[in-house]
Every structure is written in structure tokens, then in C-alpha cells.
Write an enzyme that holds these catalytic residues in place. Structure first.
Site, PDB file in Angstrom:
ATOM      1  N   ALA B  74     -93.060  24.972   6.849  1.00 38.06           N
ATOM      2  CA  ALA B  74     -93.997  24.157   7.843  1.00 38.06           C
ATOM      3  C   ALA B  74     -95.326  23.769   7.813  1.00 38.06           C
ATOM      4  CB  ALA B  74     -93.340  25.236   9.340  1.00 38.06           C
ATOM      5  N   HIS B  75     -95.642  22.531   8.131  1.00 36.61           N
ATOM      6  CA  HIS B  75     -97.003  22.008   7.388  1.00 36.61           C
ATOM      7  C   HIS B  75     -97.719  21.410   8.326  1.00 36.61           C
ATOM      8  CE1 HIS B  75     -94.963  20.305   5.002  1.00 36.61           C
ATOM      9  NE2 HIS B  75     -95.916  19.133   4.574  1.00 36.61           N
ATOM     10  N   ALA B  76     -99.070  20.839   8.312  1.00 38.04           N
ATOM     11  CA  ALA B  76    -100.116  19.686   8.762  1.00 38.04           C
ATOM     12  C   ALA B  76    -100.707  19.242   7.811  1.00 38.04           C
ATOM     13  CB  ALA B  76    -100.075  20.091  10.069  1.00 38.04           C
TER      14      ALA B  76
END
Lengths: 90, 160
Positions: B74-76
Site C-alpha cells: 500500500a502506498h501513495a
């Protein structure tokens, strides 16, 4: 030879692809520059690339390019990467 | 990659207790991503806006963050929501489907917050060092202590 790794953010998953693609290229004795980028910049970044590495989710958004788009299922499976990169440029 | 950096030597940053959540319950993929985001917030790496940005990445682009069987990264984007570079590790008591064609169900969610794109390749190379061994995901999913997770990731406990 230029390879572009594409994901949604240009970090993280595309970074993993870049790192592992560089390892695989070394193992195969192939020379290429690998760049990680986000999908919104693909047309610019991949304009002079031969290969795009990405996930199935981005194929449609990447659209038509001169580069060959390769879908990677398991980003940590360097055998899968080696097989697909070699088939594209080996 | 800089000339004097050998990615084979890359190590992960220290992992605080609050960055590791074991056998958590998540109803769906949003819950699972938010658990990883909450852990990044708890250890001072990101704001709650970053958590929502991580969820939005999947809403916008699909479940591509499930980059290997059983594992979601999970990352942005880097931005002001990131306070400092960091990782979180969440294992799920019950596997969760993200809707990925090959790599569902997910048992381990790694949350990744990075401040600047160029600086993150060290931690990404370190993740590759760990997870290119295909047994690592299962081992983390089965871990019963935070120190077991640190051992598998070869990550230190932070100096206190």
C-alpha cells in the site's frame, strides 16, 4: 536500451520493478537503463523506451506506445521477470 | 541508482513496535489498507490524509498494489502527507480479497510512505532483498511476534 516501470504513483511498486529488472538484466548480461514512473507520465517517459513493465491494471491507461508493454504478475519473481524481459529484448 | 550504492546491501529502516500490527481483522481491502495507514500515522510517518490517498490509489487504478501472491504494497505519491520515510507491516488474521487476478487473497499488507521519489530506492531494494525469497510472505503472515517480523525483514528495532 531503455525500460520503463509504470505504476500509479511512480514509487513503491514501480520501484520494486526497477530494482528487480536491473538485477535480472545483470544476470542476463543485458544492458539497459530502467526508469520508474507514474502512469500519467508514461507517454513522455516511455517515448524513447523499448519496453514497459507494469501490472495488468495499467495496460489500457498506457495505451498505444512504440514500446512493448509487458505485464508482470509477481514483482518478486525474478524468474518471471527474466523470462519476459529476455523474450522481449534478448 | 547512484554509482557507489550496491542494492544488494540495502537494509530497511528500523521498525517501531507501532509500525507492526499482527493478526489484525479487516472486513475488506479498504480496511486492510487503512490498518497499514493507521500504523504509518501511529509511528509518525504520515498523516491520515496519506491513508486515504493509499485507498484512492486502488479506487483509481485497481488492485495493482497486490504485487505478489498474498502481499499488498500500500502506498501513495510522495507529498506533504508524508512526514518522514517509513514502513508499516500488517498481517491479517483472515485473508482479504483485493480483486486481483493472480495474487489474491492478501495476508500481508506493507504500508510505504516516502518523502521523495529518488530517496526511496534503498528501502525498495531492501524489500526486494527480503521478498525475492518466495517463502518470506508466508513467514511474515505466520509470525507471532514483532521480533519475528523484524528478523524476517532483517530490520532493526529503533534506538529508544
Amino acid at each position: 536500451m531503455k525500460i520503463v516501470a509504470i505504476c500509479g504513483a511512480g514509487i513503491g511498486s514501480s520501484g520494486i520493478l526497477k530494482v528487480n529488472a536491473e538485477r535480472v538484466l545483470q544476470r542476463l548480461g543485458l544492458s539497459a537503463t530502467v526508469v520508474a514512473a507514474d502512469v500519467s507520465s508514461v507517454q513522455r517517459v516511455a517515448a524513447d523506451a523499448q519496453v514497459i513493465l507494469t501490472s495488468a491494471e495499467f495496460v489500457e491507461a498506457i495505451g498505444s506506445t512504440r514500446a512493448e508493454t509487458i505485464v508482470i504478475e509477481n514483482y518478486f519473481d525474478t524468474d518471471e521477470l527474466a523470462r519476459k524481459i529476455e523474450a522481449a529484448i534478448g | 541508482m547512484t554509482d557507489n550504492f550496491d542494492p544488494a546491501d540495502a537494509a530497511l529502516p528500523p521498525l517501531a513496535d507501532r509500525a507492526i500490527v499482527l493478526q489484525a481483522r479487516a472486513d475488506d481491502w479498504r480496511d486492510a489498507v487503512r490498518l497499514a495507514g493507521d500504523a504509518l500515522v501511529d509511528c509518525g510517518c504520515a498523516t491520515t490524509e496519506y491513508t486515504e490517498a493509499m485507498v484512492r490509489m486502488v479506487d483509481d487504478h485497481g488492485p495493482y498494489i497486490v504485487i505478489a501472491p498474498g502481499l499488498a504494497l500500500a502506498h501513495a505519491r510522495p507529498g506533504p502527507e508524508v512526514r518522514r520515510d517509513g514502513l508499516s507491516v500488517v498481517t491479517l488474521a483472515t485473508p482479504v480479497s483485493f480483486g486481483h487476478a493472480h495474487n489474491d487473497p492478501v495476508r500481508v499488507v506493507i504500508g510505504l510512505a516516502v518523502h521523495a521519489p529518488d530517496a526511496h530506492l534503498t528501502s525498495v531494494a531492501a524489500l526486494a532483498n527480503v521478498f525475492n525469497d518466495s517463502s518470506a510472505i508466508q513467514a511474515i503472515a505466520d509470525a507471532t511476534s514483532r521480533d519475528q517480523v523484524r528478523d524476517i525483514l532483517d530490520a532493526r528495532r529503533p534506538a529508544s
